[in-house]
Write a protein that holds these residues in place. Structure first.
Motif, PDB file in Angstrom:
ATOM      1  N   LYS A 184      -5.341 -43.164  51.531  1.00 25.98           N
ATOM      2  CA  LYS A 184      -5.155 -44.382  52.241  1.00 25.98           C
ATOM      3  C   LYS A 184      -6.224 -45.117  52.046  1.00 25.98           C
ATOM      4  O   LYS A 184      -6.146 -46.519  52.214  1.00 25.98           O
ATOM      5  N   THR A 185      -7.435 -44.611  51.832  1.00 24.54           N
ATOM      6  CA  THR A 185      -8.660 -45.588  51.697  1.00 24.54           C
ATOM      7  C   THR A 185      -8.520 -46.355  50.277  1.00 24.54           C
ATOM      8  O   THR A 185      -8.877 -47.544  50.114  1.00 24.54           O
ATOM      9  N   ILE A 186      -7.838 -45.804  49.417  1.00 30.46           N
ATOM     10  CA  ILE A 186      -7.599 -46.283  48.035  1.00 30.46           C
ATOM     11  C   ILE A 186      -6.705 -47.214  48.104  1.00 30.46           C
ATOM     12  O   ILE A 186      -6.819 -48.546  47.770  1.00 30.46           O
ATOM     13  N   THR A 187      -5.414 -46.932  48.855  1.00 28.38           N
ATOM     14  CA  THR A 187      -4.466 -47.916  48.982  1.00 28.38           C
ATOM     15  C   THR A 187      -4.935 -49.263  49.819  1.00 28.38           C
ATOM     16  O   THR A 187      -4.463 -50.299  49.355  1.00 28.38           O
ATOM     17  N   ALA A 188      -5.715 -48.931  50.556  1.00 27.48           N
ATOM     18  CA  ALA A 188      -6.239 -50.150  51.686  1.00 27.48           C
ATOM     19  C   ALA A 188      -7.263 -50.866  50.683  1.00 27.48           C
ATOM     20  O   ALA A 188      -7.197 -52.036  50.979  1.00 27.48           O
ATOM     21  N   ARG A 189      -7.941 -50.350  49.800  1.00 33.92           N
ATOM     22  CA  ARG A 189      -8.997 -50.972  49.083  1.00 33.92           C
ATOM     23  C   ARG A 189      -8.332 -51.847  48.279  1.00 33.92           C
ATOM     24  O   ARG A 189      -8.638 -52.946  47.725  1.00 33.92           O
ATOM     25  N   GLU A 190      -7.132 -51.189  47.789  1.00 36.85           N
ATOM     26  CA  GLU A 190      -6.119 -52.265  46.588  1.00 36.85           C
ATOM     27  C   GLU A 190      -5.688 -53.284  47.260  1.00 36.85           C
ATOM     28  O   GLU A 190      -5.562 -54.207  46.767  1.00 36.85           O
ATOM     29  N   ARG A 191      -5.607 -53.301  48.697  1.00 39.71           N
ATOM     30  CA  ARG A 191      -5.219 -54.405  49.165  1.00 39.71           C
ATOM     31  C   ARG A 191      -6.185 -55.469  49.825  1.00 39.71           C
ATOM     32  O   ARG A 191      -5.956 -56.195  50.768  1.00 39.71           O
ATOM     33  N   GLY A 192      -7.452 -54.998  49.606  1.00 38.74           N
ATOM     34  CA  GLY A 192      -8.606 -55.666  50.025  1.00 38.74           C
ATOM     35  C   GLY A 192      -9.062 -55.510  51.399  1.00 38.74           C
ATOM     36  O   GLY A 192     -10.021 -56.171  52.094  1.00 38.74           O
ATOM     37  N   VAL A 193      -8.704 -54.194  51.973  1.00 45.18           N
ATOM     38  CA  VAL A 193      -9.024 -53.887  53.103  1.00 45.18           C
ATOM     39  C   VAL A 193     -10.088 -52.749  53.102  1.00 45.18           C
ATOM     40  O   VAL A 193      -9.945 -51.922  52.400  1.00 45.18           O
TER      41      VAL A 193
END
Length: 445
Positions: free
Chosen positions: A285-294
């Motif tokens: 979830k940390t990685i996917t959030a980072r990909e979305r700029g979060v």
């Protein structure tokens, strides 16, 4: 929340109201028709009596006598008693009485206007005279024509009437039977309504409206989950096949294209979380959030040991569902350049999960609705069919475990959702609870 009126009470009340309205309306119409028929019957009787009196040869011949009332009064009284009317009054062309139930009124002019019958026409209506208010008929009395070519002159009037009080008494007597019949019909209607209500309730297995809504929301939630499960199974099969072929890089690339995250690194995002499943979830979830700029932060106070018992494993599995969906909703709410913070730890017998975001928050009037399947505040796009499921799943897990969920405003300024899951699930909770709100509590700061 106050419990609404039960379905049984609603059905019975509505049917009873319908029965009473129909019975009362029928009674009113029947009573009106009955009064009209009674008045028409009296008019026919009074008209016949008046016409008979006006054409009786003895009455016509008496008009030429020196004292017409001496002949007309006895005849009028006999006819009045025989026809059961209140009065039979005969007058001359000036409206002076030749007969009356009260002999003292003979020789006096009538108290009501005799112009209509004196003009040669029949008059019917209600008037108030010396005996009271009465329903009456007045007809002209025609004399003998001078010759066959000349019209017969009007030499007086014959008036026959019945008191309105007597008419109402007759109507009341008849209405007694009508009211009795209507009361019986109402009682039978209420009993039938109660029987129909019981039958309907048994046909729907004694379920209340909110129970039925919950079932429909569930048989719909199940379809959505089934389609998602099928899609996810295909993805897992592809990943499994690539790994068996030794094509690790292709597997990672496929995962990235599928939107499930990127390459997992060894850097731990939550050192205190030693549960393999939840640690892996937080990492992805940390990685996917980072990909979305979060930016997704896991609070340093987060701690969770690996499961050592079957009950603990079940608890961690439910926590995966809850935490994954809460993070997804928080990331969506935060948007690009947003921030999400996660805290999870064990407090006695409770596993507490808390997710904050810096988004716009959840309005107080929507705190209850966001947990309903299909409800979403997001703009629908290509994945419209999958909207409104995440928080519904959270609620189902909370209901099953007899836990608690609280919506509040967090330190980041957006929504804060805190979930407490007991270590042991209540097997009966998911059956006995209604899915609309039981097991969840929404509050505002």
């Amino acid at each position: 929340m106050r419990r609404a009126m039960t379905l049984r009470a609603q059905l019975l009340m509505l049917q009873v109201v319908i029965v009473l309205v129909l019975v009362c309306t029928t009674g009113l119409v029947a009573s009106t028709l009955q009064e009209r028929q009674l008045r028409d019957a009296y008019v026919d009787r009074m008209t016949g009596v008046a016409q008979s009196v006006a054409r009786l040869p003895a009455i016509l011949d008496a008009y030429d006598d020196e004292d017409p009332s001496a002949t007309i009064q006895p005849i009028a009284e006999v006819i009045r008693e025989a026809s059961e009317v209140t009065y039979v009054v005969v007058t001359d062309e000036n409206g002076v009485r030749y007969s009356h139930p009260d002999p003292e009124q003979i020789g006096r002019r009538v108290s009501t206007d005799p112009s209509v019958p004196l003009s040669g026409h029949v008059w019917t209506g209600t008037q108030t005279g010396t005996l009271g208010t009465s329903w009456r008929v007045k007809v002209p009395v025609f004399g003998h024509a001078a010759d066959d070519a000349a019209p017969a002159p009007v030499i007086g009037t014959a008036s026959v009437g019945i008191l309105e009080s007597e008419l109402r008494a007759d109507l009341t007597d008849d209405r007694g039977w009508l009211l009795g019949a209507l009361a019986v019909a109402a009682a039978v209607g209420v009993l039938c309504a109660a029987w129909v209500t019981r039958l309907v309730r048994r046909r729907i297995y004694l379920l209340e409206p909110e129970d039925i809504a919950g079932l429909l929301e569930t048989r719909g939630l199940t379809d959505a989950l089934r389609s998602q499960s099928h899609e996810f199974a295909n993805t897992v099969h592809v990943i499994s096949g690539l790994l068996e072929l030794g094509r690790t890089e292709e597997a990672v690339a496929f995962i990235e294209r599928s939107g499930y995250g990127g390459l997992l690194t060894a850097s731990a995002v939550a050192p205190g979380v030693r549960s393999p499943e939840l640690a892996a979830l937080l990492l992805v979830k940390t990685i996917t959030a980072r990909e979305r700029g979060v930016v997704l932060d896991v609070d340093d106070a987060s701690t969770l040991d690996p499961p050592t018992t079957p009950e603990a494993s079940s608890l961690h599995t439910d926590a995966l569902v809850v935490l994954g969906n809460l993070i997804d909703n928080a990331v969506d709410a935060a948007g690009p350049q947003g921030r999400v913070r996660v805290l999870l730890h064990v407090d006695g017998e409770l596993l507490r999960l808390r997710v904050d975001d810096d988004g716009p928050g959840i309005p107080a009037n929507l705190h209850h609705q966001v947990f309903k399947a299909g409800f979403s505040t997001k703009v629908h796009g290509d994945r419209e069919h999958s909207r409104g499921i995440g928080l519904a799943l959270v609620r189902r897990v909370v209901d099953r475990r007899d836990g608690e969920v609280v919506i509040d405003t967090g330190d980041l300024g957006g929504a804060r959702i805190t979930v407490e899951l007991p270590a042991s699930a209540s097997a009966s909770a998911s059956v006995e609870r209604t899915p609309a709100a039981v097991g969840t509590r929404e509050t505002t700061s």
